[in-house]
Design an enzyme around this catalytic site. Structure first.
Site, short mmCIF file in Angstrom:
data_model
loop_
_atom_site.label_atom_id
_atom_site.label_comp_id
_atom_site.label_asym_id
_atom_site.label_seq_id
_atom_site.Cartn_x
_atom_site.Cartn_y
_atom_site.Cartn_z
N ARG A 133 37.65 40.35 47.20
CA ARG A 133 37.90 40.52 45.76
C ARG A 133 39.33 41.00 45.49
O ARG A 133 39.57 41.87 44.65
CB ARG A 133 36.91 41.52 45.13
CG ARG A 133 35.47 41.16 45.27
CD ARG A 133 35.11 39.91 44.45
NE ARG A 133 33.69 39.72 44.51
CZ ARG A 133 33.06 39.09 45.52
NH1 ARG A 133 33.76 38.57 46.52
NH2 ARG A 133 31.76 38.96 45.49
N GLU B 205 36.03 46.76 40.51
CA GLU B 205 36.39 45.35 40.66
C GLU B 205 36.99 44.84 39.34
O GLU B 205 37.90 44.02 39.33
CB GLU B 205 35.12 44.56 41.01
CG GLU B 205 35.33 43.08 41.19
CD GLU B 205 34.05 42.35 41.61
OE1 GLU B 205 33.32 42.84 42.49
OE2 GLU B 205 33.80 41.27 41.03
N SER C 267 29.63 42.43 38.48
CA SER C 267 29.74 43.66 39.29
C SER C 267 30.93 44.48 38.81
O SER C 267 32.05 43.96 38.75
CB SER C 267 30.00 43.32 40.75
OG SER C 267 28.95 42.56 41.25
C1 LIG Z 1 27.86 37.67 34.60
C2 LIG Z 1 29.07 37.71 35.51
C3 LIG Z 1 28.93 37.38 36.84
C4 LIG Z 1 30.04 37.40 37.69
N1 LIG Z 1 29.85 37.06 39.00
C5 LIG Z 1 30.91 37.06 39.85
C6 LIG Z 1 30.74 36.70 41.22
O1 LIG Z 1 29.64 36.35 41.66
N2 LIG Z 1 31.82 36.74 42.04
C7 LIG Z 1 33.06 37.11 41.58
O2 LIG Z 1 33.99 37.11 42.38
N3 LIG Z 1 33.24 37.45 40.27
C8 LIG Z 1 32.21 37.44 39.41
N4 LIG Z 1 32.40 37.79 38.10
C9 LIG Z 1 33.73 38.22 37.64
C10 LIG Z 1 34.56 37.10 36.96
O3 LIG Z 1 33.74 36.04 36.58
C11 LIG Z 1 35.65 36.57 37.89
O4 LIG Z 1 36.49 37.61 38.31
C12 LIG Z 1 36.51 35.49 37.21
O5 LIG Z 1 37.36 34.87 38.14
C13 LIG Z 1 37.35 36.05 36.06
O6 LIG Z 1 37.90 34.94 35.38
P1 LIG Z 1 38.44 35.05 33.92
O7 LIG Z 1 39.08 33.77 33.57
O8 LIG Z 1 37.35 35.50 32.99
O9 LIG Z 1 39.53 36.18 34.07
P2 LIG Z 1 39.96 37.28 33.01
O10 LIG Z 1 38.90 38.33 32.92
O11 LIG Z 1 40.40 36.65 31.75
O12 LIG Z 1 41.23 37.91 33.75
C14 LIG Z 1 41.09 38.61 34.95
C15 LIG Z 1 42.50 39.00 35.43
O13 LIG Z 1 43.22 37.84 35.76
C16 LIG Z 1 44.41 37.72 34.94
N5 LIG Z 1 44.52 36.29 34.65
C17 LIG Z 1 43.55 35.47 34.17
N6 LIG Z 1 44.00 34.20 34.15
C18 LIG Z 1 45.28 34.22 34.59
C19 LIG Z 1 46.28 33.23 34.79
N7 LIG Z 1 46.07 31.93 34.53
N8 LIG Z 1 47.49 33.61 35.26
C20 LIG Z 1 47.75 34.91 35.55
N9 LIG Z 1 46.84 35.89 35.38
C21 LIG Z 1 45.62 35.55 34.90
C22 LIG Z 1 44.17 38.61 33.74
O14 LIG Z 1 45.39 39.09 33.21
C23 LIG Z 1 43.34 39.71 34.37
O15 LIG Z 1 44.17 40.64 35.01
C24 LIG Z 1 31.31 37.78 37.19
C25 LIG Z 1 31.45 38.09 35.84
C26 LIG Z 1 30.35 38.05 34.99
C27 LIG Z 1 30.52 38.36 33.54
#
Ligand SMILES: Cc1cc2nc3c(=O)[nH]c(=O)nc-3n(C[C@H](O)[C@H](O)[C@H](O)COP(=O)(O)OP(=O)(O)OC[C@H]3O[C@@H](n4cnc5c(N)ncnc54)[C@H](O)[C@@H]3O)c2cc1C
Length: 360
Positions: A164, A356, A238
């Site tokens: 992670r 995380e 998580s």
């Molecule tokens: C119900 C649920 C289940 C989940 N299950 C998992 C799982 O099984 N495994 C897991 O690893 N994660 C899990 N996650 C966490 C999450 O889905 C992941 O971390 C996902 O990759 C986040 O993507 P996002 O686009 O929503 O990022 P955001 O929340 O929008 O951003 C996360 C970070 O990345 C940065 N960021 C986003 N996009 C960019 C970009 N294009 N360029 C530069 N920086 C950027 C943001 O500034 C921030 O710091 C879960 C979340 C939820 C709500």
């Protein structure tokens, strides 16, 4: 490029926290990002790049510019005898990318089905679930360097992927916009059903012949049955990582807490885990391993937090790792709850949990 001012971010984060951004822009193309960088008014404020907002907890209004990455598109850019190289826009929905791969028989990301968020965020915390991490199929990513205003490419080792974790959660944090990610997918699938729950689900589904689409469906079924849907209850999956401890520390804990849930960390057992950390084979021949990963959900549950509610926020009744907003909670209330959870785990087990979720 449309610039909005003082808009609510409630619908742009899965916790559903109602904070506002001073400026909000949606980038549909690399040119929009360039325009942002060339705009003296906007670029002098702090910037937050936002994907699906599924790994963020907002604790305050954001006094700067939120750039929502909407760069989409999926393209097969090359192939060789073993692999397909598939490039996807950073703002594309991750699960749509997974479905595209399954439809075209590009193997390797099926275990990562239904993880919320965007393609561009997947490498940031090296998303993982059900025995697989995105780094296993990651090839390279393209960025725009926000300070130098130039294109920079990162390969697998540049990203310094960990459990992670990547360079983008550390020294490269907030320095780049990830505009696209290229994955190296397999022509010949290497099925990973090391998590018992997948085999169980495949059996339940009556699957006779394993395939990437069957695994994806099994993962979707498991995830939908046990994880709270952010559209119904605000959460970011998580909240904490599963902590990694030395073998000595694990042995010491095991003496007092004989039913502790833990997994050996070794080259044969990569530091990946499912949302709950459950379902992996336990200790067998690996008792001699140097490090152990503890199931954070189990530690939190033992401290009595599971299902605890504090009005409009709390800890999920089935998943002690998942902090929830039942509606109207403030980000700092959830943050303070996470602080209490951290402290109680430290007091009871002498183990430091790490968040995380990214706190903004
Ligand atoms: C119900 C649920 C289940 C989940 N299950 C998992 C799982 O099984 N495994 C897991 O690893 N994660 C899990 N996650 C966490 C999450 O889905 C992941 O971390 C996902 O990759 C986040 O993507 P996002 O686009 O929503 O990022 P955001 O929340 O929008 O951003 C996360 C970070 O990345 C940065 N960021 C986003 N996009 C960019 C970009 N294009 N360029 C530069 N920086 C950027 C943001 O500034 C921030 O710091 C879960 C979340 C939820 C709500």
């Amino acid at each position: 490029m449309k610039i909005q001012e003082n808009i609510s971010l409630k619908k742009f984060n899965t916790f559903g926290i109602d904070v506002s951004a001073k400026y909000f822009i949606e980038a549909d193309s690399a040119a929009d990002i360039q325009n942002y960088l060339n705009d003296p008014k906007l670029s002098k404020h702090p910037l937050l790049v936002l994907g699906g907002g599924s790994n963020i907890l907002f604790t305050n209004n954001f006094d700067g510019t939120v750039l929502k990455n909407n760069l989409k598109g999926i393209e097969l850019i090359k192939e060789d005898s073993e692999n397909y190289f598939v490039k996807a826009g950073g703002g594309g929905v991750w699960h749509e990318f997974v479905l595209h791969c399954i439809k075209n028989n590009y193997a390797g990301v099926e275990n990562l089905s239904l993880i919320p968020g965007c393609v561009g965020a997947a490498p940031i915390q090296n998303i993982g679930a059900y025995g697989v991490e995105q780094k296993e199929t990651f090839h390279e990513l393209e960025t725009i360097d926000l300070h130098e205003n130039k294109r920079v490419v990162f390969n697998n080792s540049d990203c310094q992927f960990g459990y992670r974790d990547s360079i983008f959660k550390r020294e490269a944090k907030n320095k780049y916009v990830i505009t696209s990610v290229t994955f190296k997918l397999n022509k010949k699938p290497k099925f990973n059903t090391s998590y018992g729950a997948i085999n169980h689900e495949l059996e339940k589904m009556g699957v006779k012949e394993i395939s990437i689409s069957a695994i994806s469906q099994a993962v979707c079924n498991i995830r939908s049955s046990k994880l709270p849907d952010p559209a119904v209850t605000g959460n970011a999956g998580s909240f904490f990582k599963n902590p990694i401890v030395t073998k000595d520390k694990y042995n010491q804990l095991k003496k007092t807490f004989s039913n502790i849930i833990a997994y050996p960390v070794s080259p044969f057992h990569p530091l990946s885990g499912s949302e709950t950390g459950k379902g992996r084979t336990g200790e067998t021949e690996q008792t001699a391993q140097a490090q152990w990963k503890l199931a954070a959900g189990w530690l939190i549950e033992q401290c009595g937090w599971k299902g605890k509610s504090f009005g409009n926020y709390g800890i999920h009744k089935d998943q002690a790792l998942v902090l929830v907003n039942y509606g109207g909670a403030k980000g700092n209330e959830i943050y303070e709850l996470s602080e209490k959870v951290l402290q109680s785990v430290k007091e009871k087990f002498g183990v430091e949990l790490e968040r995380e979720v990214i706190i903004v």
